[in-house]
Scaffold this motif. Sequence first.
Motif, PDB file in Angstrom:
ATOM      1  N   ASP A  94      17.155 -69.317  83.021  1.00 31.15           N
ATOM      2  CA  ASP A  94      17.979 -70.013  84.007  1.00 31.15           C
ATOM      3  C   ASP A  94      19.098 -70.799  83.319  1.00 31.15           C
ATOM      4  N   THR A  95      20.275 -70.771  83.903  1.00 29.17           N
ATOM      5  CA  THR A  95      21.312 -71.709  83.507  1.00 29.17           C
ATOM      6  C   THR A  95      20.981 -73.066  84.137  1.00 29.17           C
ATOM      7  N   GLN A  97      22.690 -74.629  86.216  1.00 30.23           N
ATOM      8  CA  GLN A  97      23.035 -74.514  87.629  1.00 30.23           C
ATOM      9  C   GLN A  97      21.937 -73.780  88.402  1.00 30.23           C
ATOM     10  N   ASP A  98      21.392 -72.719  87.792  1.00 29.29           N
ATOM     11  CA  ASP A  98      20.299 -71.983  88.422  1.00 29.29           C
ATOM     12  C   ASP A  98      19.091 -72.894  88.641  1.00 29.29           C
ATOM     13  N   ARG A 102      17.283 -74.094  92.175  1.00 31.94           N
ATOM     14  CA  ARG A 102      15.866 -73.900  92.479  1.00 31.94           C
ATOM     15  C   ARG A 102      15.211 -75.225  92.865  1.00 31.94           C
ATOM     16  N   GLN A 160      12.192 -71.362  86.390  1.00 33.43           N
ATOM     17  CA  GLN A 160      12.879 -72.463  85.724  1.00 33.43           C
ATOM     18  C   GLN A 160      12.456 -72.595  84.265  1.00 33.43           C
TER      19      GLN A 160
END
Length: 237
Positions: A94-95, A97-98, A102, A160
């Motif tokens: 995950d970045t 932002q990702d 979440r 995450q």
Amino acid sequence: MPRDPIVFLPDVMCDARLFAPQMFALAPEHVVITAPLTRGERIEEVASSLLDHLPSHFALCGQGLGGIVALDLIKRAPDRVSRVAFVATDALPDTPQDAAAREDWIVGARSGRLGDVMASAVPQGAIAPGPQAGDVRALVDDMADFLGTDVFVRQMRMLQRRRDMQAAMRRCKAPAWMIAGSEDPLVPVKRMEFLAEFTPFSELKVIDGAGHFPSLETPDALTQVLSEWLRAPLVLS
């Protein structure tokens, strides 16, 4: 020669119904298994638990989260996996932002808005337009509703906390097929091309007219690809 069982690993908030058309079509000649990805909050925890219950030797087909778990299974037990197919799978972590998105989805799901959260996480554009789109959307929503909020939260935590799996893919010695839907905006063809470039013994297969759920949107096409994958020669060590 005996055929290895095929273990299907579903995507986020999906159950065995995600691969039901393929399981039905392949069952006359293969043992087919669906492994749930609903326990634990880390990929490693889920993979370790599954190995206690899976056959001694098997083929793997995973989509999304299922593909990430498949990678960890290969990392842990390379001698037990004969071949692997990754459908719409992203090996990158995950970045920020990702991960933040979440977290917002987790808050929404816990406040009783799981349906709204799923509409954001899997927008309608993720399903290719066509006469089947409405039925696919209804099934995706029904699977999510069946699994519920607790599973959603655990799976978001898995994603995450997942690690960069590029190194694991580079060490994969099993025939690895990357399968992408030509119309998938969530895991685009370019992302699957990227994975295929550094994975040994890989092939990229693009299913025309499919979005993020080729198993449901274009079931016959995916079944054909998986049949070819099962006939592909194994790598000799």
